[in-house]
Design a protein around this motif. Structure first.
Motif, mmCIF file in Angstrom:
data_model
loop_
_atom_site.group_PDB
_atom_site.id
_atom_site.type_symbol
_atom_site.label_atom_id
_atom_site.label_comp_id
_atom_site.label_asym_id
_atom_site.label_seq_id
_atom_site.Cartn_x
_atom_site.Cartn_y
_atom_site.Cartn_z
ATOM 1 N N SER A 150 0.822 -1.217 0.000
ATOM 2 C CA SER A 150 0.000 0.000 0.000
ATOM 3 C C SER A 150 0.852 1.262 0.000
ATOM 4 O O SER A 150 0.482 2.266 -0.637
ATOM 5 N N PHE A 151 1.991 1.250 0.699
ATOM 6 C CA PHE A 151 2.803 2.456 0.833
ATOM 7 C C PHE A 151 4.022 2.458 -0.101
ATOM 8 O O PHE A 151 4.789 3.411 -0.066
ATOM 9 N N GLU A 152 4.170 1.432 -0.922
ATOM 10 C CA GLU A 152 5.290 1.434 -1.858
ATOM 11 C C GLU A 152 4.930 2.139 -3.155
ATOM 12 O O GLU A 152 5.804 2.653 -3.851
ATOM 13 N N GLN A 153 3.660 2.196 -3.479
ATOM 14 C CA GLN A 153 3.197 2.813 -4.721
ATOM 15 C C GLN A 153 2.182 3.901 -4.395
ATOM 16 O O GLN A 153 1.611 3.949 -3.310
ATOM 17 N N SER A 154 1.985 4.788 -5.364
ATOM 18 C CA SER A 154 1.041 5.896 -5.196
ATOM 19 C C SER A 154 0.041 5.985 -6.332
ATOM 20 O O SER A 154 -0.726 6.945 -6.398
ATOM 21 N N HIS A 155 0.037 4.988 -7.220
ATOM 22 C CA HIS A 155 -0.898 5.027 -8.351
ATOM 23 C C HIS A 155 -2.316 4.699 -7.900
ATOM 24 O O HIS A 155 -3.287 5.274 -8.399
ATOM 25 N N PHE A 156 -2.428 3.775 -6.961
ATOM 26 C CA PHE A 156 -3.742 3.374 -6.478
ATOM 27 C C PHE A 156 -3.826 3.697 -4.977
ATOM 28 O O PHE A 156 -3.004 3.227 -4.201
ATOM 29 N N PRO A 157 -4.789 4.517 -4.590
ATOM 30 C CA PRO A 157 -4.930 4.845 -3.157
ATOM 31 C C PRO A 157 -5.395 3.614 -2.367
ATOM 32 O O PRO A 157 -6.548 3.202 -2.467
ATOM 33 N N ALA A 158 -4.492 3.029 -1.623
ATOM 34 C CA ALA A 158 -4.802 1.784 -0.898
ATOM 35 C C ALA A 158 -4.490 1.906 0.586
ATOM 36 O O ALA A 158 -4.161 0.918 1.241
#
Length: 374
Positions: A150-158
């Protein structure tokens, strides 16, 4: 006395030495008679007290110096999605935001650490089986993996996924899962955000605003997980006590040949306890109704039973009656019932709760005594 070891010091010298306050305390300590007053007056306790006061004063002076050195005004926007929003922008000295960040950090880290420390100190984890330990490791590893994704990427708000993970950890593992899961999620989220990864680092906001947003996120997560874990513990304890109470009730009813029953006047249904079934010669769980319950009595007693129940519902007064029932095997037994009316809002009768006792032996004994007298 032969074999006794004599002291090389004269009695007067020993008395003089023991008259000193320090040696008297030492002698009392070695003999196990030291009181709380003696311990509180020792030089070591006074030294610790002075050291604690000195540390407190040093901390206070350090905070005052830090506040004076960082008193420059700083603007802070509460709206992370619109950093230039003037309506939600506040200008305060920098040390105010610094102290707020420290306080939020303590609120996030301290409760899980305290909970883990208490669990370890109470040795509650020692009673866990190997299966429970494997499940705890798997659930916490899954929470760590979900947080990292969830916190490694910012493309999908998770950012909602760690919330689900910590709730599952609290539900499956209990307080240990909630506390350990919170620390794992906080560590991974803070590390990845500090490295510039994740949805919080991608916000168009200053670093301090991103830090505050992350802290508020973790605080909201904690305020969800820890109370849930505490409520689950209370619920499981109550369920365990209720199960134990029901087991004792069943044993007491079996020993006293007493069962209980309840009529729901709103749904017109009846519930029998296991012992009530046994008194009537039926298997526990067999379907029964209010009509069939009255029909268990012999035909001569049925009108009286109906009249007593109707009068109790009308007046709301407790009742008591004795009659004869026909068991499933055809045997006739004498039973005695006590009951009371349950009332709801407005004083309306909503149920009847009663007990039934097999008094056949008592009735037969009374008849035998009466026959012997005559």
């Amino acid at each position: 006395m032969p074999g006794a070891r004599r002291s090389s010091r004269p009695p007067a010298l020993r008395q003089a030495l023991l008259s000193r306050p320090a040696l008297r305390r030492l002698a009392a300590t070695s003999s196990g008679r030291t009181s709380a007053a003696n311990l509180s007056s020792t030089p070591f306790t006074n030294l610790a007290s002075r050291a604690s006061k000195k540390a407190w004063a040093t901390s206070t002076y350090s905070l005052i110096a830090l506040a004076v050195a960082n008193r420059a005004p700083v603007a802070f926007t509460v709206d992370p999605f619109n950093p230039g929003n003037p309506a939600l922008t506040y200008t305060l000295p920098f040390f105010v935001f610094l102290f707020a960040a420290l306080a939020l950090g303590m609120l996030i880290v301290a409760p899980p650490l305290i909970m883990l420390t208490r669990l370890v100190a109470s040795k509650a984890l020692d009673n866990a089986t190997m299966r429970m330990k494997i499940e705890a490791i798997a659930v916490l590893a899954l929470a760590a993996l979900i947080t990292a994704v969830s916190f490694e990427q910012s493309h999908f708000p998770a950012t909602f996924l760690p919330v689900i993970a910590v709730i599952v950890a609290a539900y499956r593992v209990g307080p240990f899962g909630a506390a350990a899961g919170m620390l794992i999620i906080a560590g991974i989220a803070a590390w990845l955000t500090g490295q510039g990864h994740g949805p919080i680092a991608a916000m168009e906001a200053s670093v301090k605003e991103q830090v505050f947003f992350l802290q508020f996120y973790l605080l909201a997560l904690q305020s969800t997980a820890l109370p849930l874990a505490a409520s689950l513990v209370v619920q499981r304890r109550l369920a365990k006590r209720l199960e134990q109470s029901n087991r004792w009730l069943v044993q007491a009813e079996a020993a006293a040949l007493v069962g209980h029953w309840r009529v729901d006047l709103m749904r017109w249904t009846i519930h029998w306890s296991d012992q009530t079934y046994r008194i009537h010669g039926l298997e526990p769980g067999a379907p029964v109704s209010v009509t069939t319950s009255v029909e268990q009595y012999v035909e001569e007693d049925q009108p009286a039973v109906r009249t007593i129940l109707e009068e109790a519902v009308r007046t709301g007064e407790p009742f008591e009656y004795q009659g004869r029932i026909i068991r499933a095997d055809g045997a006739i037994r004498y039973v005695k019932s006590h009951g009371s009316i349950e009332r709801g809002r407005g004083g309306r009768s909503i149920g009847i709760f009663g007990t039934v006792q097999d008094v056949t032996a008592t009735v037969e004994n009374a008849r035998s005594l009466e026959a012997a007298r005559s």
